[in-house]
Motif scaffolding. Structure first.
Motif, PDB file in Angstrom:
ATOM      1  N   PRO A   1       4.078  14.710   1.863  1.00 39.87           N
ATOM      2  CA  PRO A   1       2.676  14.033   1.883  1.00 39.87           C
ATOM      3  C   PRO A   1       2.763  12.349   2.559  1.00 39.87           C
ATOM      4  O   PRO A   1       2.256  12.131   3.112  1.00 39.87           O
ATOM      5  N   TRP A   2       3.326  11.733   0.999  1.00 40.14           N
ATOM      6  CA  TRP A   2       3.978  10.576   0.994  1.00 40.14           C
ATOM      7  C   TRP A   2       4.156  10.667   2.759  1.00 40.14           C
ATOM      8  O   TRP A   2       4.126   9.626   3.436  1.00 40.14           O
ATOM      9  N   ARG A   3       5.916  11.015   3.302  1.00 36.21           N
ATOM     10  CA  ARG A   3       6.491  10.693   4.611  1.00 36.21           C
ATOM     11  C   ARG A   3       5.706  10.892   5.009  1.00 36.21           C
ATOM     12  O   ARG A   3       5.218  10.418   5.985  1.00 36.21           O
ATOM     13  N   ARG A   4       4.895  12.093   5.216  1.00 36.94           N
ATOM     14  CA  ARG A   4       3.452  12.383   6.591  1.00 36.94           C
ATOM     15  C   ARG A   4       2.566  11.453   6.891  1.00 36.94           C
ATOM     16  O   ARG A   4       2.397  11.062   7.874  1.00 36.94           O
ATOM     17  N   GLU A   5       2.315  10.383   5.653  1.00 34.76           N
ATOM     18  CA  GLU A   5       1.299   8.881   5.925  1.00 34.76           C
ATOM     19  C   GLU A   5       2.307   8.531   6.855  1.00 34.76           C
ATOM     20  O   GLU A   5       1.750   7.924   7.620  1.00 34.76           O
ATOM     21  N   LEU A   6       3.073   8.335   6.046  1.00 31.18           N
ATOM     22  CA  LEU A   6       4.125   7.123   6.742  1.00 31.18           C
ATOM     23  C   LEU A   6       4.750   7.527   8.020  1.00 31.18           C
ATOM     24  O   LEU A   6       4.147   6.428   8.575  1.00 31.18           O
ATOM     25  N   ARG A   7       4.775   8.523   8.569  1.00 31.69           N
ATOM     26  CA  ARG A   7       4.752   9.236   9.894  1.00 31.69           C
ATOM     27  C   ARG A   7       3.528   8.653  10.765  1.00 31.69           C
ATOM     28  O   ARG A   7       3.418   8.452  11.682  1.00 31.69           O
ATOM     29  N   ARG A   8       2.433   9.154  10.282  1.00 29.83           N
ATOM     30  CA  ARG A   8       1.409   8.533  10.777  1.00 29.83           C
ATOM     31  C   ARG A   8       1.183   7.148  11.492  1.00 29.83           C
ATOM     32  O   ARG A   8       0.681   6.829  11.946  1.00 29.83           O
ATOM     33  N   VAL A   9       1.417   6.617   9.868  1.00 28.57           N
ATOM     34  CA  VAL A   9       0.911   5.407  10.417  1.00 28.57           C
ATOM     35  C   VAL A   9       1.882   4.888  10.840  1.00 28.57           C
ATOM     36  O   VAL A   9       2.172   3.927  11.860  1.00 28.57           O
TER      37      VAL A   9
ATOM     38  N   GLU B   1       0.701  -1.337  -0.096  1.00 30.84           N
ATOM     39  CA  GLU B   1      -0.134  -0.154   0.058  1.00 30.84           C
ATOM     40  C   GLU B   1       1.249   1.341  -0.005  1.00 30.84           C
ATOM     41  O   GLU B   1       0.313   2.335  -0.778  1.00 30.84           O
ATOM     42  N   LEU B   2       2.229   1.211   1.076  1.00 32.67           N
ATOM     43  CA  LEU B   2       2.845   2.549   1.216  1.00 32.67           C
ATOM     44  C   LEU B   2       3.759   2.422  -0.338  1.00 32.67           C
ATOM     45  O   LEU B   2       3.719   4.108  -1.216  1.00 32.67           O
ATOM     46  N   ILE B   3       4.246   1.751  -1.144  1.00 27.31           N
ATOM     47  CA  ILE B   3       4.598   1.494  -3.164  1.00 27.31           C
ATOM     48  C   ILE B   3       3.312   2.811  -4.051  1.00 27.31           C
ATOM     49  O   ILE B   3       3.894   3.544  -4.276  1.00 27.31           O
ATOM     50  N   ASP B   4       2.104   1.628  -3.191  1.00 25.08           N
ATOM     51  CA  ASP B   4       1.294   2.277  -4.351  1.00 25.08           C
ATOM     52  C   ASP B   4       0.810   3.218  -4.110  1.00 25.08           C
ATOM     53  O   ASP B   4       0.990   4.621  -4.879  1.00 25.08           O
TER      54      ASP B   4
END
Length: 142
Positions: free
Chosen positions: A121-129, A109-112
């Protein structure tokens, strides 16, 4: 200098793609070639060969080894051009001991997401996860 070190040096110093360098670095480190033939750890050799700061070079080697050993799916995505080296660095930084295994299960999912979102924004989502996965964060047993 061995043929392997000459080839690796050409890849690292040349214009080869980052994914090829990551594989080369991980292999050099695993085989301990730099230490055996030059008396240098892989990170120190990379720093000298590329004229980069030692901490940055050591980090590059550490990420390459983690990609190969712990996160082969992310490694394959890097090779396929689905993610950048920056995504790999951010992921490895976020994948601490308490969450690495859980985070690895979310890699598809993270790769997608990385393919459709800008990096910030991807890095922020990673940190949230990671915050949601790290159920022991802030736990003080005393």
């Amino acid at each position: 200098m061995t043929r392997s070190l000459r080839v690796a040096g050409a890849q690292i110093a040349g214009t080869q793609r980052v994914d090829a360098r990551a594989h080369t670095l991980a292999e050099l480190d695993t085989r301990n070639l730099c230490d055996q033939h030059l008396g240098l750890r892989t990170g120190a050799w990379v720093a000298n060969a590329t004229r980069t700061p030692h901490p940055n070079a050591k980090h590059r080697v550490a990420v390459a080894v983690r990609l190969r050993d712990e996160f082969p799916l992310l490694d394959a995505a890097l090779v396929a051009g689905r993610v950048s080296w920056f995504h790999c660095q951010a992921f490895c930084h976020a994948a601490g001991p308490r969450v690495a295994d859980l985070l690895a299960t979310l890699l598809p999912e993270l790769i997608d997401l990385a393919e459709i979102m800008p990096f910030g924004p991807w890095r922020r989502e990673l940190r949230r996860v990671v915050r949601r996965l790290d159920v022991d964060a802030g736990y003080d047993p005393d």
